[in-house]
Design a protein around this motif. Structure first.
Motif, short mmCIF file in Angstrom:
data_model
loop_
_atom_site.label_atom_id
_atom_site.label_comp_id
_atom_site.label_asym_id
_atom_site.label_seq_id
_atom_site.Cartn_x
_atom_site.Cartn_y
_atom_site.Cartn_z
N MET A 148 0.83 -1.19 0.00
CA MET A 148 0.00 0.00 0.00
C MET A 148 0.87 1.24 0.00
O MET A 148 2.04 1.20 0.37
CB MET A 148 -0.91 0.05 1.23
N SER A 149 0.30 2.37 -0.44
CA SER A 149 1.01 3.64 -0.37
C SER A 149 1.04 4.12 1.07
O SER A 149 0.05 4.05 1.79
CB SER A 149 0.31 4.68 -1.24
N THR B 279 -18.07 8.83 0.15
CA THR B 279 -18.87 7.63 -0.13
C THR B 279 -18.70 7.25 -1.59
O THR B 279 -18.84 8.10 -2.48
CB THR B 279 -20.36 7.91 0.14
N TRP B 280 -18.40 5.99 -1.86
CA TRP B 280 -18.25 5.54 -3.24
C TRP B 280 -19.61 5.17 -3.81
O TRP B 280 -20.34 4.35 -3.26
CB TRP B 280 -17.30 4.35 -3.33
N ASP B 281 -19.95 5.79 -4.93
CA ASP B 281 -21.18 5.50 -5.66
C ASP B 281 -20.81 4.54 -6.79
O ASP B 281 -20.30 4.94 -7.83
CB ASP B 281 -21.76 6.81 -6.22
N GLY C 112 -11.73 -1.56 -8.01
CA GLY C 112 -11.52 -2.63 -7.05
C GLY C 112 -11.67 -2.21 -5.60
O GLY C 112 -11.37 -3.00 -4.69
N LEU C 113 -12.13 -0.97 -5.37
CA LEU C 113 -12.31 -0.45 -4.00
C LEU C 113 -11.01 -0.58 -3.19
O LEU C 113 -11.02 -0.95 -2.03
CB LEU C 113 -13.45 -1.18 -3.28
N ARG C 114 -9.91 -0.19 -3.80
CA ARG C 114 -8.61 -0.35 -3.15
C ARG C 114 -8.00 0.96 -2.66
O ARG C 114 -7.02 0.95 -1.91
CB ARG C 114 -7.63 -1.05 -4.10
N ASP C 115 -8.55 2.07 -3.09
CA ASP C 115 -8.01 3.37 -2.71
C ASP C 115 -8.82 3.96 -1.57
O ASP C 115 -10.05 3.97 -1.61
CB ASP C 115 -8.02 4.33 -3.90
N LEU C 116 -8.13 4.47 -0.54
CA LEU C 116 -8.81 5.04 0.62
C LEU C 116 -8.87 6.56 0.46
O LEU C 116 -7.84 7.24 0.46
CB LEU C 116 -8.08 4.69 1.91
N TYR C 117 -10.08 7.09 0.33
CA TYR C 117 -10.28 8.53 0.20
C TYR C 117 -10.56 9.12 1.59
O TYR C 117 -11.26 8.52 2.41
CB TYR C 117 -11.45 8.83 -0.74
N GLY D 144 -5.84 -0.89 0.68
CA GLY D 144 -6.44 -2.12 1.18
C GLY D 144 -7.53 -2.57 0.24
O GLY D 144 -7.41 -2.45 -0.98
N HIS D 145 -8.62 -3.06 0.79
CA HIS D 145 -9.73 -3.55 -0.03
C HIS D 145 -11.03 -3.26 0.71
O HIS D 145 -11.27 -3.81 1.79
CB HIS D 145 -9.59 -5.04 -0.29
#
Length: 282
Positions: free
Chosen positions: A1-2, A20-22, A242-247, A272-273
Motif C-alpha cells: 500500500m502507499s 462515499t463511493w457511488d 476494485g475499491l482499493r483506494d482510501l479517500y 487495502g480492499h
C-alpha cells in the motif's frame, strides 16, 4: 500500500466530510457541511460536480433508484435523479443539525445529529427506513459520527466523538444491541471522527486533530497508523477500481493557520480492499 497521502481533489472545504463511493456512477460523493455543498469526483476522468443545498448538509448517499439522500440541518431529504427535491423526514430543532450517516446492508439510513454548540447529550442516532419511518436509538449521544458494518452485517461500529471510543453493537434485524468498546483513542492522539470497514473486517478511523487515520483489527488491536499532512481529517471510505483506494475528507474550520491542503480530498492509493456499499433503498 502507499504510505503517503496524495491529493485527489484540491479544495478549501470548510468542513469536508462523509466520502462515499457511488458504484453505479463510479464516482466519489462527499460534502462540505458548513458551506452547504455536495461534491462528486470521478477518479477515472477527473470530472467534478458541486451542488449547493439550501442548508448545512451532514451527509449525502446514493439512492437505489438514482439521485441522493441528504442529511440536512432540518431533517432528511431526497434528490431525484432529475434533481427534484422532497423531504423524507422534516424535523427541525433549533440549534441542531444533521451530521455523519451511513447506509446499512438492508438499505436503511443510519444518521446522526449534534448541536451547534456541541452540548453534551444534545445529539442523536436514528435509523430511517426507506418509507421514512424513524427509529431513534435510545443511547446518549453528543456528536454522532462514524457508522459502519462488519462484512457479514452482524456488527455495527459507531463513534460518538467526545467519548474517544469506537463502539460496536450486535445487529438484530432492525435493532442494535449490546453496545461495547472496540477501541479507545488516547489523549493527545486526536478525536475519533468518521470510519469505514474494509473487507478484512478492520475499522479505519479518521482522527480529528490527530493528523492521521488508524486501522483497528476486529478484536480492537491498533494495526496501522498513516500520518497525514493535515491536522483535521474527518472521515474515510474505499473507492475507485476494485475499491482499493482510501479517500479521506478533511477540514480547515477552526484553524488559525491551516495547511494548504486542509479542506482537500486526499487519497491513499492501494491502501487495502473495501466492501461494496449499499445505496439507500428509499
Amino acid at each position: 500500500m502507499s504510505a503517503r497521502a496524495e491529493v485527489a481533489v484540491r479544495e478549501q472545504a470548510v468542513l469536508g466530510e462523509g466520502p462515499t463511493w457511488d458504484a453505479e456512477a463510479r464516482r466519489l460523493i462527499w460534502v462540505d457541511i458548513l458551506s452547504s455543498r455536495v461534491h462528486t469526483y470521478d477518479p477515472s476522468t477527473g470530472r467534478r460536480t458541486v451542488m449547493v443545498t439550501g442548508q448545512h448538509v451532514g451527509a449525502a448517499k446514493p439512492r437505489a433508484g438514482g439521485g441522493l439522500v441528504v442529511v440536512l440541518r432540518d431533517g432528511i431529504g431526497l434528490h431525484d435523479a432529475d434533481g427534484a427535491f422532497s423531504w423524507l423526514v422534516h424535523d427541525p430543532v433549533p440549534g441542531r443539525r444533521g451530521n455523519d450517516a451511513a447506509v446499512a446492508p438492508d438499505g436503511a439510513l443510519w444518521s446522526g445529529t449534534m448541536r451547534y454548540d456541541e452540548a453534551e447529550g444534545g445529539g442523536s442516532l436514528s435509523r430511517t427506513a426507506p418509507d421514512g419511518t424513524v427509529t431513534l436509538v435510545p443511547e446518549r449521544v453528543t456528536i454522532s459520527n462514524g457508522t459502519g458494518w462488519s462484512p457479514d452485517g452482524r456488527l455495527m461500529y459507531y463513534i460518538d466523538t467526545p467519548t474517544r471510543r469506537v463502539d460496536v453493537f450486535d445487529v438484530d434485524g432492525e435493532r442494535v444491541l449490546n453496545r461495547r468498546t472496540l477501541a479507545t483513542v488516547e489523549q493527545g492522539a486526536g478525536w475519533p471522527d468518521g470510519l469505514t470497514v474494509d473487507a478484512d473486517g478492520c475499522v479505519w478511523v479518521a482522527l480529528w486533530d490527530g493528523a492521521a487515520v488508524r486501522r483497528y483489527t476486529p478484536d480492537g488491536r491498533l494495526d496501522r497508523t498513516v500520518e497525514l499532512p493535515v491536522r483535521r481529517p474527518t472521515a474515510c471510505a474505499f473507492g475507485g477500481s476494485g475499491l482499493r483506494d482510501l479517500y479521506i475528507s478533511t477540514a480547515r474550520t477552526g484553524l488559525d493557520a491551516p495547511h494548504p491542503l486542509s479542506g482537500s480530498l486526499l487519497v491513499l492509493p492501494d491502501a487495502g480492499h473495501g466492501t461494496p456499499g449499499t445505496p439507500f433503498a428509499g
